[in-house]
Design a protein around this motif. Sequence first.
Motif, short mmCIF file in Angstrom:
data_model
loop_
_atom_site.label_atom_id
_atom_site.label_comp_id
_atom_site.label_asym_id
_atom_site.label_seq_id
_atom_site.Cartn_x
_atom_site.Cartn_y
_atom_site.Cartn_z
N PRO A 1 0.83 -1.21 0.00
CA PRO A 1 0.00 0.00 0.00
C PRO A 1 0.86 1.26 0.00
O PRO A 1 2.07 1.21 0.24
N ASN A 2 0.23 2.41 -0.24
CA ASN A 2 0.99 3.65 -0.31
C ASN A 2 1.53 4.01 1.07
O ASN A 2 1.07 3.50 2.11
N ALA A 3 2.50 4.92 1.07
CA ALA A 3 3.25 5.21 2.29
C ALA A 3 2.41 5.82 3.39
O ALA A 3 2.77 5.72 4.57
N ALA A 4 1.28 6.47 3.05
CA ALA A 4 0.43 7.11 4.06
C ALA A 4 -0.71 6.22 4.53
O ALA A 4 -1.52 6.64 5.37
N ALA A 5 -0.78 4.99 4.04
CA ALA A 5 -1.92 4.13 4.37
C ALA A 5 -1.94 3.72 5.83
O ALA A 5 -2.98 3.32 6.36
N TRP A 6 -0.81 3.81 6.52
CA TRP A 6 -0.74 3.38 7.91
C TRP A 6 -1.18 4.47 8.89
O TRP A 6 -1.34 4.19 10.09
N LEU A 7 -1.41 5.71 8.43
CA LEU A 7 -1.65 6.83 9.35
C LEU A 7 -2.92 6.64 10.17
O LEU A 7 -2.91 6.80 11.40
N LEU A 8 -4.03 6.33 9.51
CA LEU A 8 -5.28 6.13 10.26
C LEU A 8 -5.21 4.91 11.18
O LEU A 8 -5.66 5.00 12.34
N PRO A 9 -4.65 3.77 10.75
CA PRO A 9 -4.48 2.67 11.70
C PRO A 9 -3.60 3.05 12.90
O PRO A 9 -3.91 2.68 14.04
N GLY A 10 -2.51 3.78 12.64
CA GLY A 10 -1.66 4.21 13.74
C GLY A 10 -2.39 5.10 14.72
O GLY A 10 -2.25 4.97 15.95
N LEU A 11 -3.19 6.04 14.19
CA LEU A 11 -3.97 6.92 15.05
C LEU A 11 -5.02 6.14 15.83
O LEU A 11 -5.22 6.37 17.04
N LEU B 1 -1.35 -6.67 4.19
CA LEU B 1 -1.44 -5.22 4.40
C LEU B 1 -2.44 -4.58 3.43
O LEU B 1 -3.14 -3.63 3.80
N SER B 2 -2.49 -5.09 2.21
CA SER B 2 -3.47 -4.57 1.26
C SER B 2 -4.89 -4.79 1.77
O SER B 2 -5.77 -3.93 1.60
N THR B 3 -5.12 -5.94 2.40
CA THR B 3 -6.45 -6.22 2.95
C THR B 3 -6.79 -5.27 4.09
O THR B 3 -7.92 -4.78 4.20
N TYR B 4 -5.80 -4.99 4.94
CA TYR B 4 -6.05 -4.17 6.12
C TYR B 4 -6.02 -2.67 5.84
O TYR B 4 -6.66 -1.90 6.56
N LEU B 5 -5.24 -2.25 4.83
CA LEU B 5 -4.98 -0.82 4.66
C LEU B 5 -5.51 -0.21 3.38
O LEU B 5 -5.78 0.99 3.33
N ASP B 6 -5.63 -0.99 2.32
CA ASP B 6 -6.00 -0.43 1.02
C ASP B 6 -7.51 -0.28 0.86
O ASP B 6 -8.28 -1.11 1.36
N GLY B 7 -7.91 0.76 0.17
CA GLY B 7 -9.31 0.93 -0.19
C GLY B 7 -10.08 1.81 0.77
O GLY B 7 -9.72 1.98 1.94
N ALA B 8 -11.16 2.37 0.24
CA ALA B 8 -11.98 3.28 1.04
C ALA B 8 -12.65 2.55 2.20
O ALA B 8 -12.84 3.13 3.28
N LEU B 9 -13.03 1.30 2.01
CA LEU B 9 -13.70 0.55 3.07
C LEU B 9 -12.78 0.35 4.27
O LEU B 9 -13.17 0.58 5.42
N ALA B 10 -11.54 -0.07 4.00
CA ALA B 10 -10.59 -0.30 5.09
C ALA B 10 -10.25 1.01 5.80
O ALA B 10 -10.26 1.08 7.04
N GLN B 11 -9.95 2.05 5.03
CA GLN B 11 -9.60 3.33 5.65
C GLN B 11 -10.80 3.93 6.39
O GLN B 11 -10.64 4.54 7.46
N GLY B 12 -12.00 3.76 5.82
CA GLY B 12 -13.18 4.24 6.53
C GLY B 12 -13.40 3.52 7.84
O GLY B 12 -13.84 4.12 8.84
N GLY B 13 -13.11 2.22 7.86
CA GLY B 13 -13.22 1.47 9.10
C GLY B 13 -12.25 1.96 10.16
O GLY B 13 -12.61 2.09 11.34
#
Length: 317
Positions: A221-231, A280-292
Amino acid sequence: MTGWHVSDHLVDRYAGGRLPESDAWSLEKHLESCGGCALRVSRAVRATAAGPVLAGIREAVLSDVREAARAAAHEPMPAGTHRAAPAGAGSPLPVPTRVRPWARRWPSAGPGAVRVLWALGPAVRGAWLPAVLLVAVGAVALAHGGGIAHARPWLLALAPVVPVVGVALSYGPHADPMHEITAATPSAGLRLVLMRTAAVLAVSLPVLTLAGALLPSSGAPNAAAWLLPGLALTLASLALAGTVGLRAATAVTGGGWLCAVLGPVLAAPGGLTHELGERLSTYLDGALAQGGWAAAAVLCAALLAARRSAFHFLEQS
């Protein structure tokens, strides 16, 4: 000052050590701004069995001060001291500047800078910051200097845990040798925890995101995909800390993330990096994962606000 004052019943229970801790904290907070109640409580405590002991301690301290004053009047001042004349004193007392701990650690820092360093917490002041920089710089160096093209998935897997670890190292007696003093200040509790959490996030988010952007994507996933999970993990740690303590909460959230991401990867028969990228793609990629993750962060923030009173007694032992 408010119109409320300490009742005689509360004074007697406090002086006898029978007042619950939460009520004692409330009473002591009131005494900071009410001289009348403070005088009544002081008289009640002196009337108990502890009164003679306190009187003896007071007299011993005053005796030591008088002896120091007499000695100072006949001795030259040590280097690095200046004389301060207390009101009503016949001779000034030497006040060593060397006794200030912040002056020994940060000789060029003024009191304002020291307050900022104190607020940032042990994690940002201590070894955590060099460790974060070492991880980020090391990942970039291995990818570009060592020819390792699959470093980004591993960095993204570890990145959400980094601020969680920083929060765990920011508050409590296990991390801060001055915690007992800190916990007694008006700024203690949730306010100070949030200040130190913000300092940890302000360091880890840009450093690790920039390092991820400098690494080859290799299907991750892109480099910023971890920001919302980290928060979300950080807020979850804080929300849980009001119940089980900060170290246990960070162990649950950080350990849970690592088990969810790395556990299936280590058990997979294929290549570790490929499996990790897929996970990581399952957990971080896509609007559904980031929205979650965004919804989880909002929910944890609401729980944290609802449990804010628990932080007045966080990590006291």
